[in-house]
Design a protein around this motif. Sequence first.
Motif, short mmCIF file in Angstrom:
data_model
loop_
_atom_site.label_atom_id
_atom_site.label_comp_id
_atom_site.label_asym_id
_atom_site.label_seq_id
_atom_site.Cartn_x
_atom_site.Cartn_y
_atom_site.Cartn_z
N GLN A 2 -11.38 -17.33 -2.54
CA GLN A 2 -10.99 -16.33 -1.55
C GLN A 2 -9.79 -16.84 -0.76
OE1 GLN A 2 -14.47 -17.51 -1.34
NE2 GLN A 2 -14.80 -16.09 -3.05
N LEU A 3 -8.89 -15.93 -0.45
CA LEU A 3 -7.74 -16.23 0.39
C LEU A 3 -7.83 -15.35 1.64
CD1 LEU A 3 -4.90 -16.27 -2.32
CD2 LEU A 3 -6.21 -18.20 -1.44
N GLN A 4 -7.78 -15.99 2.79
CA GLN A 4 -7.89 -15.28 4.06
C GLN A 4 -6.60 -15.47 4.83
OE1 GLN A 4 -10.59 -13.34 5.22
NE2 GLN A 4 -9.13 -12.78 6.84
N ALA A 90 6.64 -5.18 6.50
CA ALA A 90 5.88 -5.05 5.26
C ALA A 90 4.48 -5.60 5.48
CB ALA A 90 6.56 -5.83 4.13
N VAL A 91 3.63 -5.36 4.50
CA VAL A 91 2.36 -6.06 4.43
C VAL A 91 2.59 -7.34 3.63
CG1 VAL A 91 -0.03 -5.99 3.66
CG2 VAL A 91 1.04 -3.91 4.56
N TYR A 92 2.19 -8.45 4.19
CA TYR A 92 2.40 -9.75 3.57
C TYR A 92 1.09 -10.23 2.95
CZ TYR A 92 7.05 -10.12 5.54
OH TYR A 92 8.39 -9.91 5.83
N TYR A 93 1.18 -10.69 1.70
CA TYR A 93 0.01 -11.14 0.96
C TYR A 93 0.21 -12.59 0.54
CZ TYR A 93 -0.91 -6.13 0.32
OH TYR A 93 -1.15 -4.79 0.52
N CYS A 94 -0.80 -13.41 0.73
CA CYS A 94 -0.75 -14.75 0.15
C CYS A 94 -1.32 -14.69 -1.27
CB CYS A 94 -1.48 -15.78 1.00
SG CYS A 94 -3.20 -15.42 1.34
N THR A 107 -7.37 -15.38 -13.52
CA THR A 107 -7.23 -14.45 -12.40
C THR A 107 -6.17 -14.96 -11.43
OG1 THR A 107 -9.56 -13.85 -12.56
CG2 THR A 107 -8.44 -13.35 -10.49
N ASP A 108 -5.34 -14.06 -10.94
CA ASP A 108 -4.45 -14.34 -9.82
C ASP A 108 -5.16 -13.90 -8.55
OD1 ASP A 108 -1.12 -13.67 -11.20
OD2 ASP A 108 -2.51 -15.36 -11.39
N TYR A 109 -5.21 -14.77 -7.58
CA TYR A 109 -5.94 -14.50 -6.35
C TYR A 109 -4.99 -14.04 -5.24
CZ TYR A 109 -9.65 -16.83 -8.87
OH TYR A 109 -10.58 -17.17 -9.82
N TRP A 110 -5.48 -13.06 -4.49
CA TRP A 110 -4.68 -12.48 -3.41
C TRP A 110 -5.47 -12.43 -2.12
CZ3 TRP A 110 0.37 -11.23 -4.25
CH2 TRP A 110 0.79 -11.11 -5.58
N GLY A 111 -4.77 -12.65 -1.02
CA GLY A 111 -5.37 -12.42 0.28
C GLY A 111 -5.40 -10.93 0.56
N GLN A 112 -6.00 -10.57 1.68
CA GLN A 112 -6.21 -9.17 1.99
C GLN A 112 -4.96 -8.48 2.54
OE1 GLN A 112 -6.81 -11.60 4.01
NE2 GLN A 112 -6.75 -10.93 6.13
N GLY A 113 -3.93 -9.24 2.87
CA GLY A 113 -2.71 -8.64 3.40
C GLY A 113 -2.73 -8.60 4.92
N THR A 114 -1.60 -8.89 5.50
CA THR A 114 -1.47 -8.82 6.95
C THR A 114 -0.14 -8.13 7.27
OG1 THR A 114 -1.50 -10.10 9.01
CG2 THR A 114 -0.44 -11.15 7.11
#
Length: 120
Positions: A2-4, A90-94, A107-114
């Motif tokens: 998980q990426l937060q 923009a919405v920024y995603y890690c 799998t490529d993992y993504w944060g929820q966006g900020t």
Amino acid sequence: VQLQASGGGLVPAGGSLSLSCVASGRFSVINLMGWYRQAPGKQRKLVAHISRDGSTNYADSVEGRFTISRDNAMRTVYLRMDSLKPEDTAVYYCNAPGRTMIPSSATDYWGQGTLVTVSS
């Protein structure tokens, strides 16, 4: 995995903002971590990425204004954004590509966006 992500907000043009993203889960190493952004009506694009040894790569549009860094012990990647412009809104995603992790994953993992909003 998980990426937060955290740290988005509203800032005036010329201002600064910092984002952070913490990775958790069952892995021992993430070799590559990055930040992407998606403006309204546009495709998601790479902002910057950083390898485990500290090598960095930036999009031309942010070179010299943004700084990506990471703390491997804390499993965290940061994005310091200076001299912000309205077009940085923009919405920024890690992101953490699974193929660069140990153990490797398809799998490529993504944060929820900020959301980052830069006012003119």
